[in-house]
Design an enzyme around this catalytic site. Structure first.
Site, mmCIF file in Angstrom:
data_model
loop_
_atom_site.group_PDB
_atom_site.id
_atom_site.type_symbol
_atom_site.label_atom_id
_atom_site.label_comp_id
_atom_site.label_asym_id
_atom_site.label_seq_id
_atom_site.Cartn_x
_atom_site.Cartn_y
_atom_site.Cartn_z
ATOM 1 N N GLY A 268 -6.568 -7.797 -11.954
ATOM 2 C CA GLY A 268 -7.475 -6.747 -12.407
ATOM 3 C C GLY A 268 -7.093 -6.196 -13.765
ATOM 4 O O GLY A 268 -7.958 -5.915 -14.607
ATOM 5 N N ASP A 269 -5.798 -6.031 -14.008
ATOM 6 C CA ASP A 269 -5.317 -5.560 -15.310
ATOM 7 C C ASP A 269 -5.644 -6.596 -16.391
ATOM 8 O O ASP A 269 -5.994 -6.247 -17.522
ATOM 9 C CB ASP A 269 -3.807 -5.332 -15.263
ATOM 10 C CG ASP A 269 -3.397 -4.483 -14.068
ATOM 11 O OD1 ASP A 269 -4.140 -3.550 -13.722
ATOM 12 O OD2 ASP A 269 -2.338 -4.775 -13.473
#
Length: 303
Positions: A250-251
């Site tokens: 996600g990052d």
């Protein structure tokens, strides 16, 4: 310049254990140690993509020193504030029949430390990007992200927020450039279960109505949707590949979105690069490299 803030960085200790069992001795078959924390992950991937970035936040003790050393080894510039009491945390992430995480607590951040952070934020200039990502330690007020955005209001800095629940909702009146909840977090906010992309777009628009300029909803292997500030909406599928490591995906999507937007100015391309960057991390042992992302983009047809 792109800045990231990680309030509670870590050393992530990733281990593989075959068929883990409690109450007995388990043997590790593979291990990796790298600097962790959502903002740090964003900075590492931005650096891999060739974009200058500075990682801000708090570190403490010998583990904090190791986080700084490992980031320097990867070419990431950092300006961490040294916290005197405690140590930066070690997070254990175990891959076995199921993935299990045990996260450390982290050091005690003082009011003086917070003042030092604000002094660093004073150096940000018009056109800079600031990424606020991850949870807030118990020693800090849960309004911290909102307080920072209020402090920087009017400086024309694009702020990206990757957080959950109140941390996210509190910043909406300050019009963040981008927020990135996943579909489960979006559902929790509104008390619903969301799996259908059209339904997700409906609820993402509610966050936009409350102030967010762009709303990116990640859906793990099911892709993502984007509700952009120019009125466009996109539904995209994930690239095809084998899941190896979900940590940091996600990052990486956030870093890829920023990269795509800065390179093209187009939200569709930002989403494309975000998805491919997140997937490149998910398909490899470590965070995405530029070569891995470019290979996925070349074959991607899900948008």
């Amino acid at each position: 310049m792109i800045y990231t803030v990680t309030f509670n960085p870590s050393l992530d200790y990733i281990v593989n254990v075959e068929h883990f069992k409690t109450g007995v001795v388990n043997r590790i078959t593979k291990e990796i140690i790298y600097p962790g924390g959502k903002g740090i992950n964003v900075s590492i991937v931005l650096q891999n993509m060739g974009l200058p970035t500075t990682a801000l936040g708090f570190t403490a003790g010998y583990t904090g020193n190791e986080i700084i050393r490992l980031l320097k080894e990867q070419g990431v510039n950092s300006k961490f504030i040294n916290v005197k009491e405690g140590n930066s945390r070690i997070n254990l992430k175990m891959r076995s029949d199921e993935e299990t995480e045990i996260n450390g607590q982290g050091p005690k951040i003082t009011e003086e430390n917070i003042k030092e952070l604000y002094a660093m934020l004073d150096e940000l200039q018009k056109g800079d990007i600031l990424v606020l990502a991850g949870s807030i330690p118990d020693t800090l007020p849960q309004s911290m992200y909102m307080d920072i955005m209020k402090y920087l209001e009017g400086k024309e800095i694009d702020i990206v927020v990757d957080a959950t629940r109140k941390l996210l909702m509190n910043v909406l009146p300050y019009k963040p450039f981008l927020i990135k909840p996943n579909n489960h977090e979006l559902g929790e906010i509104f008390g619903v279960t969301l799996t259908d992309k059209d339904e997700i777009i409906t609820y993402a628009k509610k966050l936009q109505e409350q102030g967010a300029r762009n709303v990116l909803i990640s859906m793990a292997g099911d892709g993502a949707v984007l509700v952009a500030e120019n009125g466009e909406t996109y539904k995209a599928e994930s690239p095809v590949g084998k899941l190896v490591n979900s940590v940091g995906a996600g990052d990486s999507m956030v870093a890829g979105f920023i990269t795509g937007y800065l390179e093209t100015g187009l939200y569709k391309e930002a989403l494309r690069r975000g998805l491919c960057t997140g997937s490149a991390s998910a398909f490899s042992e470590e965070l995405a490299t530029k070569a891995e992302v470019e290979e996925l983009i070349k074959n991607y047809k899900g948008l």
